[in-house]
Write a protein that holds these residues in place. Structure first.
Motif, mmCIF file in Angstrom:
data_model
loop_
_atom_site.group_PDB
_atom_site.id
_atom_site.type_symbol
_atom_site.label_atom_id
_atom_site.label_comp_id
_atom_site.label_asym_id
_atom_site.label_seq_id
_atom_site.Cartn_x
_atom_site.Cartn_y
_atom_site.Cartn_z
ATOM 1 N N VAL A 1 0.816 -1.141 -0.167
ATOM 2 C CA VAL A 1 -0.026 -0.172 -0.134
ATOM 3 C C VAL A 1 1.025 1.209 0.116
ATOM 4 O O VAL A 1 1.819 1.332 0.760
ATOM 5 C CB VAL A 1 -0.769 0.252 1.254
ATOM 6 C CG1 VAL A 1 -1.774 1.135 1.325
ATOM 7 C CG2 VAL A 1 -1.758 -1.409 1.209
ATOM 8 N N ILE A 2 0.634 2.070 -0.995
ATOM 9 C CA ILE A 2 1.309 3.472 -1.067
ATOM 10 C C ILE A 2 0.607 4.539 -0.623
ATOM 11 O O ILE A 2 -0.586 4.688 -1.153
ATOM 12 C CB ILE A 2 1.801 3.681 -2.658
ATOM 13 C CG1 ILE A 2 2.621 2.387 -3.087
ATOM 14 C CG2 ILE A 2 2.512 4.920 -2.681
ATOM 15 C CD1 ILE A 2 2.861 2.646 -4.523
ATOM 16 N N PHE A 3 1.066 5.224 0.265
ATOM 17 C CA PHE A 3 0.379 6.690 0.826
ATOM 18 C C PHE A 3 1.267 7.635 0.287
ATOM 19 O O PHE A 3 2.291 7.646 0.564
ATOM 20 C CB PHE A 3 0.275 6.503 2.387
ATOM 21 C CG PHE A 3 -0.652 5.448 3.049
ATOM 22 C CD1 PHE A 3 -1.923 5.867 3.092
ATOM 23 C CD2 PHE A 3 -0.198 4.332 3.238
ATOM 24 C CE1 PHE A 3 -2.892 4.939 3.713
ATOM 25 C CE2 PHE A 3 -1.000 3.323 3.995
ATOM 26 C CZ PHE A 3 -2.502 3.834 3.797
ATOM 27 N N GLU A 4 0.485 8.765 0.021
ATOM 28 C CA GLU A 4 1.068 9.915 -0.282
ATOM 29 C C GLU A 4 0.326 11.318 0.169
ATOM 30 O O GLU A 4 -0.850 11.115 0.293
ATOM 31 C CB GLU A 4 0.882 10.110 -1.790
ATOM 32 C CG GLU A 4 1.532 11.591 -2.313
ATOM 33 C CD GLU A 4 1.329 11.743 -4.054
ATOM 34 O OE1 GLU A 4 2.038 11.166 -4.642
ATOM 35 O OE2 GLU A 4 0.262 12.474 -4.228
ATOM 36 N N GLY A 5 1.223 11.999 0.962
ATOM 37 C CA GLY A 5 0.623 13.124 1.397
ATOM 38 C C GLY A 5 1.563 14.538 0.956
ATOM 39 O O GLY A 5 2.624 14.354 0.584
ATOM 40 N N GLY A 6 0.955 15.726 1.042
ATOM 41 C CA GLY A 6 1.604 16.772 0.711
ATOM 42 C C GLY A 6 1.800 17.051 -0.621
ATOM 43 O O GLY A 6 2.613 17.669 -0.967
ATOM 44 N N ASN A 7 1.018 16.371 -1.641
ATOM 45 C CA ASN A 7 1.041 16.562 -2.969
ATOM 46 C C ASN A 7 0.833 18.304 -3.055
ATOM 47 O O ASN A 7 1.400 18.617 -4.070
ATOM 48 C CB ASN A 7 0.080 16.034 -3.623
ATOM 49 C CG ASN A 7 0.101 15.966 -5.178
ATOM 50 O OD1 ASN A 7 -0.204 16.968 -5.785
ATOM 51 N ND2 ASN A 7 0.190 14.614 -5.532
ATOM 52 N N HIS A 8 0.031 18.746 -2.324
ATOM 53 C CA HIS A 8 -0.153 20.114 -2.430
ATOM 54 C C HIS A 8 0.506 20.626 -1.113
ATOM 55 O O HIS A 8 0.033 19.947 -0.144
ATOM 56 C CB HIS A 8 -1.815 20.723 -2.462
ATOM 57 C CG HIS A 8 -2.277 20.428 -3.938
ATOM 58 N ND1 HIS A 8 -3.038 19.822 -4.296
ATOM 59 C CD2 HIS A 8 -1.536 20.534 -5.096
ATOM 60 C CE1 HIS A 8 -3.413 19.474 -5.554
ATOM 61 N NE2 HIS A 8 -2.517 20.020 -6.201
ATOM 62 N N GLY A 9 1.418 21.808 -0.999
ATOM 63 C CA GLY A 9 1.881 21.976 0.183
ATOM 64 C C GLY A 9 1.163 22.653 1.203
ATOM 65 O O GLY A 9 1.631 22.855 2.536
#
Length: 340
Positions: free
Chosen positions: A55-63
């Motif tokens: 499972v890949i999690f991403e945060g902060g794509n927009h700052g």
């Protein structure tokens, strides 16, 4: 023989195949006036144990969207690798320059990371970040969760976001994963059909793919952050990476979609007055707000109207608007499953 330029050009300090918990960075080259051989050290964590999905999690794509990075940082620090079955890859501040500047777009090259996928390994810094994620990280994954909020410009009802699947089977998996997240509503969002988002790219690579909208207004929402914390564990339990006793299931969400007429766009330069709080049931053609002209007291305001039936899903936070600004967003119920 085809080479992976992102893998060749960008150094990564974690081993994706090693069991246990690792916290490191991948280095995006940044040669600028005061640092000829500098890098952007994008933080990344890999937590792996035994057999199971990735499972890949991403945060902060927009700052300027904070709940995702906060919740992912907590997960990275607190999760016990021995309790998982599979692998978690977490990039909590993927657009690090934007995160540090609290901006939607990167101050390095003024690009929106979520509108340039699959990226360019030989492009600017933001393009290289997208390329590394798309070409190196995404091929490792089975599930992708992209944690967004409304940012500085919008306040949005906390919700899970369903990425439209490319097949009926993938779409059904996306709906199930979004429902498992535990938000009160889940909304199908295709970003006006734009194929350059992180979730659209992940879906093209065959992953089960969902996102979120966790409030906004450029602040940290107490309620949305709590929901985001629960939702991360809920999705991990849903796919079997965490045991079920670590989930906090919510009620079955009400399902909505954004129609082509969902967005109320300003055609004028002035100050926006909206008329309804988030969650209000509205109808197409109903008065949505007014744009006022403060420097022209003799000029009456211009009315703006909703273009779709549904609920007020998002509201612009800045009073100042220009032609082309999104003022309001209406989410429409799917198959009669919305609120009356």
């Amino acid at each position: 023989m085809k080479t992976n330029l992102s893998k060749d050009l960008i150094q990564c300090t974690v081993d994706f195949d090693r069991p246990g918990k690792q916290i490191g960075s991948f280095y995006i080259p940044l040669s600028v006036h005061d640092d000829a051989w500098g890098v952007i050290p994008v933080p990344i964590a890999v937590i792996a144990n035994g057999e199971g999905p990735t499972v890949i999690f991403e945060g902060g794509n927009h700052g300027d969207e904070y709940e995702g990075p906060i919740a992912l940082g907590e997960m990275i620090r607190d999760i016990d690798a021995s309790r998982i079955s599979g692998r978690i890859i977490a990039v909590p501040a993927i657009n690090l320059p934007a995160v540090l500047a609290a901006m939607r777009t990167s101050p390095v090259d003024d690009l929106n990371l979520n509108r340039i996928f699959p990226g360019n390994a030989l492009g600017s810094a933001t393009e290289q970040i997208a390329a590394f994620v798309n070409d190196v990280i995404f091929p490792l994954g089975d599930v992708f969760v992209d944690l967004h909020s409304g940012g500085t410009s919008l306040d949005i009802l906390p919700s899970a976001v369903i990425e439209p699947g490319l097949t009926p089977e993938q779409h059904a998996e996306n709906v199930r994963a979004a429902s498992a997240f535990g938000a009160p509503i889940a909304v199908v969002i295709d970003n006006r059909g734009d194929p350059r988002t992180a979730t659209a790219s992940a879906a093209r690579l065959g992953m089960t793919t969902i996102g979120t909208e966790m409030g906004g207004s450029g602040t940290v929402s107490i309620e949305a952050l709590a929901l985001c914390r629960r939702g991360i564990n809920n999705v991990l339990a849903h796919v079997g990476v965490l045991p079920q006793d670590m989930a906090t299931p919510g009620p079955e969400p009400v399902l909505y979609t954004l129609s082509p007429n969902a967005h109320v766009i300003s055609e004028d330069d002035g100050v926006l007055e909206t008329l309804h709080p988030l969650g209000t049931a509205v109808r197409a053609g109903e008065l949505a707000g007014r744009v006022h002209f403060l420097g022209q007291p003799e000029r009456p305001p211009v009315d703006i109207h909703y273009g779709a039936d549904g609920i007020v899903y998002g509201r612009r936070r800045s009073g100042r608007v220009r032609p082309g600004n999104c003022c309001l967003v209406v989410a429409s119920p799917i198959e009669g499953r919305g609120h009356d």
